[in-house]
Design a protein around this motif. Structure first.
Motif, short mmCIF file in Angstrom:
data_model
loop_
_atom_site.label_atom_id
_atom_site.label_comp_id
_atom_site.label_asym_id
_atom_site.label_seq_id
_atom_site.Cartn_x
_atom_site.Cartn_y
_atom_site.Cartn_z
N MET B 1 0.84 -1.20 0.00
CA MET B 1 0.00 0.00 0.00
C MET B 1 0.89 1.26 0.00
O MET B 1 1.89 1.30 0.70
CB MET B 1 -0.89 0.01 1.25
N THR B 2 0.49 2.24 -0.78
CA THR B 2 1.28 3.46 -0.85
C THR B 2 1.10 4.28 0.43
O THR B 2 0.00 4.41 0.95
CB THR B 2 0.83 4.32 -2.05
N ASP B 3 2.19 4.85 0.88
CA ASP B 3 2.16 5.71 2.06
C ASP B 3 1.25 6.91 1.80
O ASP B 3 1.27 7.49 0.71
CB ASP B 3 3.60 6.16 2.32
N VAL B 4 0.48 7.29 2.81
CA VAL B 4 -0.46 8.40 2.64
C VAL B 4 0.28 9.70 2.29
O VAL B 4 -0.21 10.50 1.49
CB VAL B 4 -1.32 8.59 3.91
N LEU B 5 1.46 9.87 2.85
CA LEU B 5 2.22 11.09 2.56
C LEU B 5 2.78 11.06 1.14
O LEU B 5 2.93 12.10 0.49
CB LEU B 5 3.33 11.29 3.58
#
Lengths: 188, 200
Positions: B1-5
């Motif tokens: 999953m891609t980091d939210v930042l």
């Protein structure tokens, strides 16, 4: 992109409208500090992220105006953050004008994301806190009073029992020393 | 999953790319709004000072109400009306020539250095400027997006009242304190207002 990392904030912002990746590097450099600025001032991590996103969107919108101002990039960014926070307190909600105009998507976050935001805020603030703690007592006191508590220079001078000019010098020396220590730490 | 930042960074970079090509009509419109707003503020300030020989006496001079008209550098025309505000205050109301109520702006204040000034301008739904209220101090911002304008200088000379003044919003260290300075054509300071740092 790698070459952009060697540029100063001001150089990145000056390239901002011509090279979108420059904005990305500027963001990466400061997003932790911006989240750390907002997190203790709001109730939850999601709001801190919301404010952070809007801050950078406003910065992007204002890049053209920044380019003629000559202000330090980081100070300029935090002025935007501070204004946004003040505005949000006043309105009772976080504005999304800039993100809407830039057609940026609304961030949806899950528990993992919220943890990540908390981590980022803690990491950024703890690093700076350590450096602030390492300052000489008189400079630390002046810096905390002026920067954290937002005391005016006149009030600061009164509480320190000095002239306003000396209070300004102490804050200035504290910032200079903090910056120097921070840069030394980054270089390690 | 891609980091939210990381997702936020990607979104920002994509927005920067769109902005670079200026294909987004909202952005183009937005830039135009900035120009209009700045011109209006300049007009208001120009008229504010132009009507008075002595700045300190401006409140009394203007209390009876005066109307002037100007053309912004963008080509749009405005009506500038002076109205009494809260006790002791004078307001400038700038209205577009088509009379559209949402396209008006104003400037209220006690015209003495160091006395709190309240200023606002609206363009569409955007609140542009605000200053102080009796019990709180807010940050003065210039720009419809609320972005702190660290060195916004505006000057408009076309079709304005006889005397033209420039408005300068200057700042030190991140926009605090903010100084609003009015200068005449010769560059002399005719009025200066200093905003205190914001407190929350």
């Amino acid at each position: 992109v790698q070459a952009l990392h060697s540029l100063t904030d001001e150089q990145l912002l000056e390239r901002g409208l011509d090279d979108p990746q420059a904005i990305g590097v500027f963001y990466t450099r400061h997003v932790g500090a911006v989240i750390a600025f907002f997190r203790p001032r709001v109730n939850d991590a999601e709001t801190a992220l919301d404010l952070t996103a809007e801050t950078f969107a406003r910065a992007l919108q204002g890049v053209a105006r920044y380019q003629s101002s000559g202000a330090p990039g980081r100070a300029w960014l935090f002025a935007i953050a501070r204004n946004l926070l003040t505005d949000s307190y006043r309105r009772g909600r976080v504005a999304n004008d800039a993100r809407r105009r830039l057609a940026m998507s609304r961030m949806t976050v899950d528990d993992h994301d919220l943890e990540r935001i908390e981590e980022a805020a803690t990491a950024a603030s703890s690093g700076v806190s350590e450096l602030v703690d390492s300052l000489p007592d008189d400079l630390r006191e002046a810096l905390n009073s002026r920067i954290v508590d937002e005391t005016s220079y006149a009030d600061l001078a009164r509480s320190l029992g000095t002239s306003e000019s000396l209070a300004r010098k102490r804050v200035s020396r504290g910032i200079a020393l903090l910056r120097s220590n921070f840069e030394r730490r980054l270089a390690k | 999953m891609t980091d939210v930042l990381d997702r936020l960074r990607d979104d920002l970079v994509a927005a920067a790319a769109r902005l670079a090509t200026q294909t987004d009509p909202q952005v183009v419109s937005r830039r135009r709004s900035h120009r209009v707003m700045r011109s209006k503020v300049t007009i208001a300030c120009a008229a504010l000072v132009a009507g008075s020989a002595a700045v300190a006496g401006a409140t009394e001079v203007f209390a009876g109400g005066e109307v002037d008209r100007g053309t912004a550098s963008s080509g749009e025309t405005y009506q500038v009306e002076v109205k009494p505000g809260q006790p002791g205050e004078t307001c400038m109301v700038v209205t577009a020539s088509d009379g559209a109520p949402t396209r008006s702006g104003g400037w209220c204040g006690k015209l003495r250095p160091g006395v709190p000034v309240v200023a606002w301008t609206t363009v569409g739904s955007d609140l542009v400027l605000y200053g102080t209220t009796p019990d709180s101090v807010a940050t003065v911002t210039a720009g419809a997006d609320g972005v702190a304008d660290t060195q916004a200088r505006t000057q408009s000379r076309e079709g304005l009242p006889a005397k033209v003044f420039a408005l300068a919003i200057e700042s030190d260290q991140g926009n605090t304190p903010v100084t609003i300075t009015l200068r005449d054509d010769a560059g002399a300071v005719v009025w200066r207002y200093e905003e205190r740092p914001p407190r929350q």
